[in-house]
Design a protein around this motif. Structure first.
Motif, PDB file in Angstrom:
ATOM      1  N   GLY A   7       0.805  -1.211   0.000  1.00  0.00           N
ATOM      2  CA  GLY A   7       0.000   0.000   0.000  1.00  0.00           C
ATOM      3  C   GLY A   7       0.835   1.257   0.000  1.00  0.00           C
ATOM      4  O   GLY A   7       2.035   1.225   0.296  1.00  0.00           O
ATOM      5  N   TRP A   8       0.204   2.324  -0.360  1.00  0.00           N
ATOM      6  CA  TRP A   8       0.768   3.662  -0.248  1.00  0.00           C
ATOM      7  C   TRP A   8      -0.154   4.501   0.631  1.00  0.00           C
ATOM      8  O   TRP A   8      -1.374   4.501   0.425  1.00  0.00           O
ATOM      9  N   TYR A   9       0.439   5.172   1.594  1.00  0.00           N
ATOM     10  CA  TYR A   9      -0.257   6.087   2.480  1.00  0.00           C
ATOM     11  C   TYR A   9       0.426   7.445   2.384  1.00  0.00           C
ATOM     12  O   TYR A   9       1.546   7.542   1.887  1.00  0.00           O
ATOM     13  N   ARG A  10      -0.250   8.463   2.873  1.00  0.00           N
ATOM     14  CA  ARG A  10       0.373   9.778   2.901  1.00  0.00           C
ATOM     15  C   ARG A  10      -0.071  10.545   4.140  1.00  0.00           C
ATOM     16  O   ARG A  10      -1.147  10.298   4.690  1.00  0.00           O
ATOM     17  N   GLN A  11       0.795  11.463   4.533  1.00  0.00           N
ATOM     18  CA  GLN A  11       0.486  12.334   5.664  1.00  0.00           C
ATOM     19  C   GLN A  11       0.856  13.749   5.303  1.00  0.00           C
ATOM     20  O   GLN A  11       2.052  14.065   5.148  1.00  0.00           O
ATOM     21  N   GLY A  12      -0.164  14.566   5.112  1.00  0.00           N
ATOM     22  CA  GLY A  12       0.051  15.961   4.795  1.00  0.00           C
ATOM     23  C   GLY A  12       0.295  16.790   6.038  1.00  0.00           C
ATOM     24  O   GLY A  12       0.064  16.314   7.156  1.00  0.00           O
ATOM     25  N   PRO A  13       0.730  18.034   5.860  1.00  0.00           N
ATOM     26  CA  PRO A  13       1.005  18.912   7.007  1.00  0.00           C
ATOM     27  C   PRO A  13      -0.229  19.073   7.890  1.00  0.00           C
ATOM     28  O   PRO A  13      -1.296  19.454   7.405  1.00  0.00           O
ATOM     29  N   GLY A  14      -0.087  18.745   9.162  1.00  0.00           N
ATOM     30  CA  GLY A  14      -1.187  18.900  10.104  1.00  0.00           C
ATOM     31  C   GLY A  14      -2.322  17.909   9.942  1.00  0.00           C
ATOM     32  O   GLY A  14      -3.399  18.099  10.504  1.00  0.00           O
ATOM     33  N   LYS A  15      -2.082  16.847   9.158  1.00  0.00           N
ATOM     34  CA  LYS A  15      -3.142  15.876   8.899  1.00  0.00           C
ATOM     35  C   LYS A  15      -2.750  14.496   9.414  1.00  0.00           C
ATOM     36  O   LYS A  15      -1.575  14.218   9.646  1.00  0.00           O
ATOM     37  N   ASP A  16      -3.755  13.643   9.545  1.00  0.00           N
ATOM     38  CA  ASP A  16      -3.493  12.257   9.891  1.00  0.00           C
ATOM     39  C   ASP A  16      -3.025  11.496   8.650  1.00  0.00           C
ATOM     40  O   ASP A  16      -3.282  11.902   7.518  1.00  0.00           O
ATOM     41  N   ARG A  17      -2.348  10.374   8.894  1.00  0.00           N
ATOM     42  CA  ARG A  17      -1.950   9.521   7.789  1.00  0.00           C
ATOM     43  C   ARG A  17      -3.202   8.899   7.171  1.00  0.00           C
ATOM     44  O   ARG A  17      -4.097   8.438   7.881  1.00  0.00           O
ATOM     45  N   GLU A  18      -3.246   8.876   5.830  1.00  0.00           N
ATOM     46  CA  GLU A  18      -4.410   8.341   5.140  1.00  0.00           C
ATOM     47  C   GLU A  18      -3.989   7.376   4.042  1.00  0.00           C
ATOM     48  O   GLU A  18      -2.905   7.510   3.463  1.00  0.00           O
ATOM     49  N   LEU A  19      -4.873   6.438   3.762  1.00  0.00           N
ATOM     50  CA  LEU A  19      -4.628   5.484   2.690  1.00  0.00           C
ATOM     51  C   LEU A  19      -4.756   6.171   1.338  1.00  0.00           C
ATOM     52  O   LEU A  19      -5.705   6.919   1.106  1.00  0.00           O
TER      53      LEU A  19
END
Length: 115
Positions: free
Chosen positions: A35-47
């Motif tokens: 999988g690939w997840y991402r975490q933007g500035p000030g955000k939770d990690r998301e799928l």
């Protein structure tokens, strides 16, 4: 134990493209759910996207039609092709590998979409 090494992040203008790669150690890659997840500035990690060993694929609604996940079992590598990038795609992108109940994570690669 599975070790993951990501590459391919960087700075790109809106509308541009990037391809992320993640290579896994070991000899069970073809059994892993990747999988690939991402975490933007000030955000939770998301799928972002996930691909099973049987190549069933799911995407987050926000990236459908723009991102493509794929895997090459011969190279122990999973890819994320990202097209039509938007500023809101800016995040640290993490690769994941799941085997039974254990999930392993890469170190993350920064993707910045900005003009």
């Amino acid at each position: 134990q599975v070790q993951l090494v990501e590459s391919g992040g960087g700075l790109v203008q809106p509308g541009g493209s990037l391809r992320l790669s993640c290579t896994a150690s070991g000899n069970i890659f073809n059994r892993l759910v990747m999988g690939w997840y991402r975490q933007g500035p000030g955000k939770d990690r998301e799928l972002v996207a996930i691909i099973t060993s049987g190549r069933t694929i799911n995407y987050a609604e926000s990236v459908k039609g723009r991102f493509t996940i794929s895997r090459d079992n011969a190279k122990n590598t999973v890819y994320l092709q990202m097209n039509s990038l938007k500023p809101e795609d800016t995040a640290v992108y993490y690769c994941s590998a799941t085997w039974v109940t254990k999930t392993y994570w890469g170190q993350g690669t920064q993707v910045t979409v900005s003009s």
